[in-house]
Write an enzyme that holds these catalytic residues in place. Sequence first.
Site, PDB file in Angstrom:
ATOM      1  N   GLY A  77       0.937  -1.298   0.491  1.00 49.05           N
ATOM      2  CA  GLY A  77       0.234  -0.015  -0.281  1.00 49.05           C
ATOM      3  C   GLY A  77       0.710   1.278  -0.153  1.00 49.05           C
ATOM      4  O   GLY A  77       1.669   1.271  -0.305  1.00 49.05           O
ATOM      5  N   TYR A 128     -11.823   5.391  14.128  1.00 48.50           N
ATOM      6  CA  TYR A 128     -10.521   5.520  12.678  1.00 48.50           C
ATOM      7  C   TYR A 128     -11.088   7.240  13.158  1.00 48.50           C
ATOM      8  O   TYR A 128      -9.338   7.265  12.433  1.00 48.50           O
ATOM      9  CB  TYR A 128     -11.373   5.380  11.242  1.00 48.50           C
ATOM     10  CG  TYR A 128     -10.369   5.346   9.973  1.00 48.50           C
ATOM     11  CD1 TYR A 128      -9.024   4.716  10.280  1.00 48.50           C
ATOM     12  CD2 TYR A 128     -10.161   5.944   9.386  1.00 48.50           C
ATOM     13  CE1 TYR A 128      -8.199   4.658   8.673  1.00 48.50           C
ATOM     14  CE2 TYR A 128      -9.479   6.226   8.540  1.00 48.50           C
ATOM     15  CZ  TYR A 128      -8.546   5.748   8.326  1.00 48.50           C
ATOM     16  OH  TYR A 128      -7.777   5.527   7.437  1.00 48.50           O
TER      17      TYR A 128
HETATM   18  P1  NDP Z   1      -3.221  -1.301   3.630  1.00 44.14           P
HETATM   19  O1  NDP Z   1      -4.550  -2.134   4.345  1.00 44.14           O
HETATM   20  O2  NDP Z   1      -2.605  -1.004   2.106  1.00 44.14           O
HETATM   21  O3  NDP Z   1      -1.779  -1.386   4.533  1.00 44.14           O
HETATM   22  C1  NDP Z   1      -1.708  -1.133   6.136  1.00 44.14           C
HETATM   23  C2  NDP Z   1      -0.303  -1.586   6.405  1.00 44.14           C
HETATM   24  O4  NDP Z   1      -0.444  -1.151   7.256  1.00 44.14           O
HETATM   25  C3  NDP Z   1       0.060  -2.895   5.767  1.00 44.14           C
HETATM   26  O5  NDP Z   1       1.647  -2.806   5.633  1.00 44.14           O
HETATM   27  C4  NDP Z   1       0.015  -3.789   7.575  1.00 44.14           C
HETATM   28  O6  NDP Z   1       0.668  -4.506   7.516  1.00 44.14           O
HETATM   29  C5  NDP Z   1       0.228  -2.337   8.734  1.00 44.14           C
HETATM   30  N1  NDP Z   1      -0.283  -2.889   9.540  1.00 44.14           N
HETATM   31  C6  NDP Z   1      -1.960  -2.735  10.308  1.00 44.14           C
HETATM   32  N2  NDP Z   1      -1.891  -2.734  11.290  1.00 44.14           N
HETATM   33  C7  NDP Z   1      -0.731  -3.035  11.515  1.00 44.14           C
HETATM   34  C8  NDP Z   1       0.546  -3.565  12.990  1.00 44.14           C
HETATM   35  N3  NDP Z   1      -0.575  -3.400  13.673  1.00 44.14           N
HETATM   36  N4  NDP Z   1       1.841  -3.128  12.822  1.00 44.14           N
HETATM   37  C9  NDP Z   1       2.234  -3.743  11.746  1.00 44.14           C
HETATM   38  N5  NDP Z   1       1.735  -3.105  10.809  1.00 44.14           N
HETATM   39  C10 NDP Z   1       0.676  -2.992  10.593  1.00 44.14           C
HETATM   40  O7  NDP Z   1      -3.617   0.959   3.869  1.00 44.14           O
HETATM   41  P2  NDP Z   1      -3.174   1.860   3.346  1.00 44.14           P
HETATM   42  O8  NDP Z   1      -1.934   1.514   2.811  1.00 44.14           O
HETATM   43  O9  NDP Z   1      -4.255   2.293   2.277  1.00 44.14           O
HETATM   44  O10 NDP Z   1      -3.071   2.958   4.356  1.00 44.14           O
HETATM   45  C11 NDP Z   1      -1.896   2.534   5.263  1.00 44.14           C
HETATM   46  C12 NDP Z   1      -2.272   4.574   6.074  1.00 44.14           C
HETATM   47  O11 NDP Z   1      -2.926   5.772   5.448  1.00 44.14           O
HETATM   48  C13 NDP Z   1      -2.972   3.601   7.038  1.00 44.14           C
HETATM   49  O12 NDP Z   1      -2.507   4.877   8.212  1.00 44.14           O
HETATM   50  C14 NDP Z   1      -4.638   4.384   6.517  1.00 44.14           C
HETATM   51  O13 NDP Z   1      -4.688   4.877   7.796  1.00 44.14           O
HETATM   52  C15 NDP Z   1      -4.327   5.925   6.116  1.00 44.14           C
HETATM   53  N6  NDP Z   1      -4.506   6.368   4.970  1.00 44.14           N
HETATM   54  C16 NDP Z   1      -5.037   5.673   3.431  1.00 44.14           C
HETATM   55  C17 NDP Z   1      -6.336   6.107   2.823  1.00 44.14           C
HETATM   56  C18 NDP Z   1      -6.885   5.215   2.122  1.00 44.14           C
HETATM   57  O14 NDP Z   1      -7.673   4.923   0.817  1.00 44.14           O
HETATM   58  N7  NDP Z   1      -6.119   4.167   1.219  1.00 44.14           N
HETATM   59  C19 NDP Z   1      -7.015   7.495   2.632  1.00 44.14           C
HETATM   60  C20 NDP Z   1      -5.914   7.842   3.971  1.00 44.14           C
HETATM   61  C21 NDP Z   1      -5.360   7.250   4.992  1.00 44.14           C
HETATM   62  P3  NDP Z   1       0.285  -6.074   7.154  1.00 44.14           P
HETATM   63  O15 NDP Z   1       0.222  -6.225   5.422  1.00 44.14           O
HETATM   64  O16 NDP Z   1       1.686  -6.650   7.859  1.00 44.14           O
HETATM   65  O17 NDP Z   1      -0.886  -6.275   7.594  1.00 44.14           O
END
Ligand code: NDP
Length: 237
Positions: free
Chosen positions: A17, A144
């Site tokens: 992501g 959130y």
């Molecule tokens: P994804 O769901 O694609 O990826 C989430 C990431 O967070 C993964 O790398 C996951 O690791 C990691 N993660 C989740 N929980 C944990 C944990 N407890 N410990 C360590 N790592 C963790 O998310 P996005 O790339 O879409 O989002 C990235 C950030 O951007 C987030 O904070 C999200 O809230 C924010 N965001 C996203 C938007 C969107 O539209 N996509 C919009 C606005 C903000 P693993 O793969 O190993 O589970």
Amino acid sequence: MFGLEGKVILVTGGNRGIGAAIVSKLEELGAEVAYTYRSSPGPKGKLPIQADVTDPGDMERVVQQIEAELGPIFGVVANAGITQDSLLSKMQPAQWDAVINTNLNGVFNTIRPVAPLMYERKEGVLVFISSLVGEQGNIGQANYAAAKAGLIGLAKTLGLEGARYGVRANVVAPGFTETDMVKAIPEPVKEKILATIPLRRFATEEEIAWSTVFLLSPVMAGYITGATLSINGGRHT
Ligand code: NDP
């Protein structure tokens, strides 16, 4: 050009992501990138470390390992995040706790072991990945929105606390971005969301990565601290 060549930078959730796009961009710019993942490592980055941001001990270990293997950490991007959506009337305490623990407490756990080191060295930069939802609220996302709004207050405070040490703290607040998180939204709901975005499209992961890199850059953003960069295709309300 960005002044990030050879700088050690930690990205949480850098395996996929937005996080993976940030890792990739930083590598292109010559930074030494360490990142955490929970499930499986990602395609780019010099030092992948398995860790859970909700575990303070894990994040202490991460900081120690990076400093031992790559050197002093210059920048941190607190990116890892989850959603567990529900209207408040149906939201279970476990859903509230999971999102607050990951998206807000997880950022505290990430920066707590490293910010004092930055203060001692009088150099460093923190970037928190918040969300448009933290700025505007969103039906079904009370947990959130509360966590992501918390990051804005955190950056404002650390902007003040870190200023005397030359350590900056800022927020990137992305709008809807084409990642797994958004792919999971049902198609009719996506259409409704698109109609509210002036640019009529979702952000790319690359666009969010560029903004993050900009805020990390001492050359481009050296006078920016406590700020929120809203990247939302013009959807400011
Ligand atoms: P994804 O769901 O694609 O990826 C989430 C990431 O967070 C993964 O790398 C996951 O690791 C990691 N993660 C989740 N929980 C944990 C944990 N407890 N410990 C360590 N790592 C963790 O998310 P996005 O790339 O879409 O989002 C990235 C950030 O951007 C987030 O904070 C999200 O809230 C924010 N965001 C996203 C938007 C969107 O539209 N996509 C919009 C606005 C903000 P693993 O793969 O190993 O589970």
